[in-house]
Design an enzyme around this catalytic site. Structure first.
Site, PDB file in Angstrom:
ATOM      1  N   ARG A   1      -3.164   0.288  -3.531  1.00  0.00           N
ATOM      2  CA  ARG A   1      -1.882   0.288  -2.728  1.00  0.00           C
ATOM      3  C   ARG A   1      -2.287   0.987  -1.589  1.00  0.00           C
ATOM      4  O   ARG A   1      -3.124   1.997  -1.553  1.00  0.00           O
ATOM      5  CB  ARG A   1      -0.613   1.258  -3.384  1.00  0.00           C
ATOM      6  CG  ARG A   1       0.666   0.741  -2.238  1.00  0.00           C
ATOM      7  CD  ARG A   1       1.807   1.908  -2.969  1.00  0.00           C
ATOM      8  NE  ARG A   1       2.815   1.715  -2.175  1.00  0.00           N
ATOM      9  CZ  ARG A   1       4.079   2.769  -2.297  1.00  0.00           C
ATOM     10  NH1 ARG A   1       3.936   3.556  -3.183  1.00  0.00           N
ATOM     11  NH2 ARG A   1       4.829   2.659  -1.467  1.00  0.00           N
ATOM     12  N   HIS A   2      -1.614   0.933  -0.360  1.00  0.00           N
ATOM     13  CA  HIS A   2      -2.003   1.492   0.860  1.00  0.00           C
ATOM     14  C   HIS A   2      -1.690   3.294   0.702  1.00  0.00           C
ATOM     15  O   HIS A   2      -0.776   3.506  -0.086  1.00  0.00           O
ATOM     16  CB  HIS A   2      -1.169   1.079   2.224  1.00  0.00           C
ATOM     17  CG  HIS A   2       0.243   1.095   2.142  1.00  0.00           C
ATOM     18  ND1 HIS A   2       1.001   2.402   2.420  1.00  0.00           N
ATOM     19  CD2 HIS A   2       1.084   0.260   1.731  1.00  0.00           C
ATOM     20  CE1 HIS A   2       2.299   2.060   2.010  1.00  0.00           C
ATOM     21  NE2 HIS A   2       2.391   0.783   1.667  1.00  0.00           N
TER      22      HIS A   2
ATOM     23  N   GLU B   1       3.458  -7.122   2.384  1.00  0.00           N
ATOM     24  CA  GLU B   1       4.683  -6.528   1.572  1.00  0.00           C
ATOM     25  C   GLU B   1       5.721  -7.587   1.390  1.00  0.00           C
ATOM     26  O   GLU B   1       5.837  -8.631   2.324  1.00  0.00           O
ATOM     27  CB  GLU B   1       5.100  -5.197   2.026  1.00  0.00           C
ATOM     28  CG  GLU B   1       6.414  -4.690   1.416  1.00  0.00           C
ATOM     29  CD  GLU B   1       5.958  -4.290   0.056  1.00  0.00           C
ATOM     30  OE1 GLU B   1       5.746  -5.256  -0.928  1.00  0.00           O
ATOM     31  OE2 GLU B   1       6.249  -3.130  -0.452  1.00  0.00           O
TER      32      GLU B   1
END
Length: 212
Positions: A10-11, A84
């Site tokens: 995930r970022h 997203e």
């Protein structure tokens, strides 16, 4: 099909995460200082992995999170299918008690199996699943890519894990995540297994970020 290792992350943290403001595919935010530090820590931990390709969404917070690997000259491709979920009218809004109640109602509906229900003005988990399918097929079609780094987003990551691990979509919240967490997936040639689950050992404890 050949075996692969997929490093799925995930970022890193953004100010939207920090302030509890909804961000989705319509918010193209950058990492904040904590997010940049998380990115550096992840790079330091995995810079010696011989990645064949880096895949990100088309939102800059994912590219910024794996920038160290891209700067090494590893081929990089952005795929909109990895974006997203679109949180619709909630994007960019502070989470008020009323908004939080609506959010949790939608999540309960999804958990109860109503995964075609879109959030107001946005996408449903099934919408995300459908657009991700083409991205997954594209990534898996490159048999010469054995070590792959993918950076994407929290809710979209949950959907993708259901897709590749053959979980029912309503089980997606079983896949916990935090900023710059790692899921290490092994593809045997016919199926995926999980070697590491929401791994944040590369981050110091204070760096583990927002989980929504």
């Amino acid at each position: 099909m050949k075996s692969k290792k997929i490093y799925l992350v995930r970022h890193g943290q953004t100010d939207y995460n920090l302030k509890g403001i909804v961000q989705g595919s319509g918010i193209d935010s950058s990492l904040n200082e904590r997010g940049r530090e998380q990115s550096r820590q992840f790079f330091d931990a995995y810079k010696d992995v011989p990645f064949d390709k880096v895949y990100t969404s088309k939102l800059k917070r994912t590219t910024e999170s794996v920038e160290g690997f891209i700067n090494l000259g590893i081929p990089h491709e952005m795929l909109s299918g990895l974006n997203e979920i679109n949180w619709g009218t909630r994007e960019g809004q502070v989470i008020t008690p009323e908004e939080d109640a609506y959010y949790h109602w939608v999540i309960r509906e999804w958990q109860n199996g109503n995964t075609t229900l879109p959030i107001e003005g946005g996408e449903s988990p099934q919408d995300v699943y459908d657009r991700q399918k083409l991205a997954v097929e594209h990534i898996m079609s490159h048999e010469d890519e054995e070590n792959i780094l993918i950076c994407m987003h929290g809710r979209a990551m949950r959907v993708l894990l259901c897709q590749v691990l053959n979980y029912p979509l309503h089980c997606m919240d079983e896949f916990e995540h935090s900023n710059l967490c790692l899921y290490l997936l092994n593809f045997t040639g016919s199926m995926f297994t999980v070697e590491r689950f929401n791994d944040t050992n590369h981050l110091v404890p204070s760096e583990i970020g927002n989980k929504r």
